[in-house]
Write a protein that holds these residues in place. Structure first.
Motif, PDB file in Angstrom:
ATOM      1  N   LEU A 402       0.829  -1.209   0.000  1.00 24.08           N
ATOM      2  CA  LEU A 402       0.000   0.000   0.000  1.00 24.08           C
ATOM      3  C   LEU A 402       0.862   1.258   0.000  1.00 24.08           C
ATOM      4  CD1 LEU A 402      -2.825   1.397   0.388  1.00 24.08           C
ATOM      5  CD2 LEU A 402      -2.397   1.202   2.850  1.00 24.08           C
ATOM      6  N   GLN A 526      -8.970  -8.230   5.306  1.00 22.97           N
ATOM      7  CA  GLN A 526      -8.039  -7.936   4.221  1.00 22.97           C
ATOM      8  C   GLN A 526      -7.983  -9.087   3.214  1.00 22.97           C
ATOM      9  OE1 GLN A 526      -4.764  -9.124   3.198  1.00 22.97           O
ATOM     10  NE2 GLN A 526      -4.686  -7.465   1.679  1.00 22.97           N
ATOM     11  N   GLY A 529     -11.169  -9.095   1.179  1.00 20.61           N
ATOM     12  CA  GLY A 529     -11.144  -8.003   0.206  1.00 20.61           C
ATOM     13  C   GLY A 529     -10.258  -8.308  -0.981  1.00 20.61           C
ATOM     14  N   THR A 530      -9.134  -8.973  -0.735  1.00 24.66           N
ATOM     15  CA  THR A 530      -8.219  -9.341  -1.824  1.00 24.66           C
ATOM     16  C   THR A 530      -8.865 -10.373  -2.747  1.00 24.66           C
ATOM     17  OG1 THR A 530      -6.306  -8.925  -0.390  1.00 24.66           O
ATOM     18  CG2 THR A 530      -5.934 -10.258  -2.359  1.00 24.66           C
ATOM     19  N   PHE A 534     -10.613  -6.194  -4.390  1.00 20.00           N
ATOM     20  CA  PHE A 534     -10.674  -4.794  -3.974  1.00 20.00           C
ATOM     21  C   PHE A 534      -9.288  -4.148  -3.928  1.00 20.00           C
ATOM     22  CE2 PHE A 534     -14.813  -5.927  -1.717  1.00 20.00           C
ATOM     23  CZ  PHE A 534     -15.582  -5.340  -2.719  1.00 20.00           C
ATOM     24  N   LYS A 536      -5.799  -2.602  -3.004  1.00 24.61           N
ATOM     25  CA  LYS A 536      -5.257  -1.890  -1.842  1.00 24.61           C
ATOM     26  C   LYS A 536      -6.346  -1.321  -0.937  1.00 24.61           C
ATOM     27  CE  LYS A 536      -0.942  -0.737  -4.198  1.00 24.61           C
ATOM     28  NZ  LYS A 536      -0.073   0.338  -4.738  1.00 24.61           N
ATOM     29  N   LEU A 537      -7.530  -1.155  -1.483  1.00 27.07           N
ATOM     30  CA  LEU A 537      -8.637  -0.664  -0.663  1.00 27.07           C
ATOM     31  C   LEU A 537      -8.930  -1.618   0.485  1.00 27.07           C
ATOM     32  CD1 LEU A 537     -10.906   1.416  -0.231  1.00 27.07           C
ATOM     33  CD2 LEU A 537     -12.335   0.037  -1.784  1.00 27.07           C
ATOM     34  N   SER A 538      -8.722  -2.916   0.248  1.00 31.77           N
ATOM     35  CA  SER A 538      -8.993  -3.904   1.290  1.00 31.77           C
ATOM     36  C   SER A 538      -8.070  -3.714   2.488  1.00 31.77           C
ATOM     37  CB  SER A 538      -8.839  -5.324   0.734  1.00 31.77           C
ATOM     38  OG  SER A 538      -7.508  -5.545   0.285  1.00 31.77           O
ATOM     39  N   THR A 539      -6.839  -3.259   2.246  1.00 32.80           N
ATOM     40  CA  THR A 539      -5.898  -2.998   3.349  1.00 32.80           C
ATOM     41  C   THR A 539      -6.360  -1.807   4.176  1.00 32.80           C
ATOM     42  OG1 THR A 539      -4.085  -3.834   1.975  1.00 32.80           O
ATOM     43  CG2 THR A 539      -3.487  -2.567   3.935  1.00 32.80           C
ATOM     44  N   LEU A 540      -6.782  -0.747   3.502  1.00 35.85           N
ATOM     45  CA  LEU A 540      -7.281   0.435   4.211  1.00 35.85           C
ATOM     46  C   LEU A 540      -8.522   0.112   5.041  1.00 35.85           C
ATOM     47  CD1 LEU A 540      -6.901   3.163   1.426  1.00 35.85           C
ATOM     48  CD2 LEU A 540      -5.602   3.020   3.565  1.00 35.85           C
ATOM     49  N   VAL A 541      -9.416  -0.655   4.456  1.00 36.10           N
ATOM     50  CA  VAL A 541     -10.635  -1.045   5.179  1.00 36.10           C
ATOM     51  C   VAL A 541     -10.283  -1.906   6.386  1.00 36.10           C
ATOM     52  CG1 VAL A 541     -12.782  -2.382   5.017  1.00 36.10           C
ATOM     53  CG2 VAL A 541     -12.117  -0.866   3.146  1.00 36.10           C
TER      54      VAL A 541
END
Length: 585
Positions: A402, A526, A529-530, A534, A536-541
């Motif tokens: 990220l 995460q 999300g991957t 999704f 890099k958005l999954s890492t932020l979430v």
């Protein structure tokens, strides 16, 4: 009119909050500096950048780092006793000492640069020199800043330190990124026009950019030097305008100061053990820089096949052909260390703010107040360090991808962070514990523990990094074991010296349980999300989700006390809200 506001004593948690907000802003600004810089410089250029800091920190800490804490401790002690003339004398003495040490430190770094890089960066030593020369003047100006920071911290006024750090960080951001970008643009413009960089023919655009990196790293790090100048100018002007809040009446009622030679002697005797302790901490970076590159260079000379196969598809061919593999991997380690140091940097505020608080309790000889002060520091620090370090470890590779992007070897950074994330918990805990040992007069213990810890780290680093199958990952293991040893034994001696029996379950169990729950759930968020693409958005979430779950768990467990909240600005209002929902004890 004398300004009373600066003289008002801030509570431990209030002072820590001021520094925490400042450090949070500094770290955000630092991220805005270092992350784009990593994209600009690539791991190789970041290795040159890291080499300069590795030499800078030990020299700076040996010469000056002990004095802000020594000044803070002596000012706090004299303030508690009403000896305001001694406080003014401490400031006068410190200026003379720092001017001399700043000049000596600059000279050592400038003239010691070549012998250092010849050993540490033996694959391409001349490329590491420009950044070191550009950083050397920062030692002098940071020495001058330390005078004012230690003085105001001892007076329990954290605003000058906080604001100067923000000024310094903003200047570094603006000038550092600008200079690095302009230098690379200039080199690439020359290549586009003539096929050369600095008058030397380059075979491709990739090789042309690599040729600009030593000077781009120097430009970026010169921004750090400019930042130190700006930070000093702020503190100097602040002191001229606001003074220190000590009124004429306070000076008239104060006893005669001790002779200046005694004040000088006390300051030096207090500072030397602290400086040695700070040196030991910063030698950790020096050891990583020196032996990591040296040992990887040995692997490349004797058993390069294992290393190149392990990083196949990660190492660019130009890096291998130009013998820059040690610098590249050190650059990856430096990027991981940047994230690792975020956690100890936050708790540094608690160490600085705890020092005068615990010193006053110790000077007053109040056992209950000493116990309350120590437990409060440890409880608040654990609430921050445990989830941060555990999250950094569990989500290491997604966080690296990220922040640094796919071109900066996030898989390598991530593998290092798995271990360094856990190490960050203990490194962050050790800072305030050592400050409290210094506050109760045992300035020698942190030094002794750090020396032993460094020996452990040195042995592990040299041994593990030299194993081709482990290589750069071995440096993280050495760091983890080193800080586990320091933290455990420092806490043991703190309890023994103060004769305080701590409730370890109450201090550490609730933050650990809440961290395991929140980070464990974040890991599955995460991964899910991957799988759903999704990215890099999954890492932020996942990070945001972990934060929400952690706060909910801490409130549910009633981990905060009423006194903790009352020490915050507007604490009374916050207490009413939390008590209404029965969320504090």
């Amino acid at each position: 009119m004398e300004r009373k506001r600066a003289a008002e004593k801030q509570s431990f948690l209030h002072g820590a909050l001021i520094l925490m907000v400042a450090i949070a802003l500094v770290k955000i600004i630092g991220a805005l500096f270092k992350i784009p810089l990593a994209w600009i410089l690539t791991p190789v250029g970041n290795g040159y950048f890291g080499n300069a800091y590795s030499l800078y920190f030990p020299i700076f800490s040996l010469a000056t780092a002990g004095f802000p804490i020594a000044i803070s401790r002596l000012v706090s002690e004299n303030s508690a006793r009403g000896r305001y003339r001694d406080i003014r004398q401490i400031h006068t003495v410190s200026i003379r000492i720092f001017l001399i040490l700043g000049i000596v430190s600059f000279s050592i770094m400038f003239f010691g640069a070549k012998p250092y890089v010849t050993y540490a960066a033996s694959n391409n030593p001349e490329n590491a020199l420009p950044a070191i020369y550009a950083l050397a003047p920062a030692i002098f100006f940071n020495s001058l800043m330390a005078i004012y920071r230690g003085y105001y911290e001892g007076l329990r006024n954290m605003y000058p330190t906080a604001i100067s750090e923000i000024v310094e960080a903003l200047s570094k951001l603006v000038f550092g990124l600008t200079l690095a970008s302009l230098i690379i643009q200039s080199g690439m413009k020359e290549y586009a026009a003539n096929g050369t960089v600095y008058g030397i023919k380059r075979v491709s655009e990739e090789y042309a950019k690599i040729a600009t990196l030593p000077y781009a790293a120097a430009g970026a790090i010169f921004g750090v030097t400019i930042g130190s100048v700006m930070g000093f100018l702020f503190l100097f002007l602040y002191h001229k305008r606001h003074s220190d809040g000590i009124t004429k009446e306070m000076l008239r009622s104060s006893p005669r100061p001790l002779p200046m030679r005694i004040t000088t002697s006390r300051l030096i005797r207090t500072a030397i053990p602290i400086a040695l302790g700070s040196l030991a901490v910063n030698l950790s970076t020096f050891i990583d820089s020196t032996f990591l590159q040296k040992r990887i260079n040995d692997i490349m000379a004797e058993n390069s096949e294992v290393l190149l196969k392990m990083y196949e598809g990660v190492l660019p061919s130009s890096v291998v052909q130009l013998n820059n593999v040690p610098t590249f991997l050190f650059g990856c380690f430096s990027n991981a260390s940047t994230l690792f140091m975020l956690v100890p940097a936050i708790t540094q505020a608690f160490g600085v703010s705890a020092l005068p608080s615990v010193t006053e309790a110790w000077t007053g000889g109040n056992p209950k107040q000493i116990k309350r002060s120590i437990e409060q520091v440890l409880r608040i620090v654990a609430m921050i360090t445990v989830p941060a370090g555990l999250g950094l470890s569990v989500l290491s590779t997604p966080i690296a991808a990220l922040l640094y992007g796919e071109k900066n070897a996030p898989t390598v950074i991530g593998k290092i962070l798995v271990v360094l994330g856990l190490g960050a918990i203990f490194a962050a805990m050790s800072t305030p514990i050592n400050s409290m040992l210094q506050a109760v007069g045992r300035v020698d213990l942190p030094v002794k523990l750090l020396v032993v810890g460094l020996v452990i780290k040195l042995v592990l680093n040299y041994t593990l990094v030299g194993i081709p199958e482990i290589n750069v990952m071995g440096a993280g293991t050495g760091t983890l074991v080193c800080y586990i040893f320091i933290t455990v034994f420092a806490l043991h001696y703190l309890c023994r010296e103060t004769k305080v029996r701590l409730n370890f379950v109450r201090i550490f169990f609730k933050p650990l349980l809440a961290s395991i729950i929140s980070v464990g759930l974040a890991y599955f968020v995460q991964k899910t999300g991957t799988l759903l693409h999704f990215g890099k958005l999954s890492t932020l979430v996942a990070i945001a989700f972990a934060g929400v779950v952690y706060m909910a768990c801490m409130l549910w467990f009633k981990a905060l006390t009423r006194n903790d909240i009352l020490m915050l600005p507007r604490g009374q209002k916050i207490v009413k809200i939390l008590e209404k929902h029965n969320w504090i004890r």
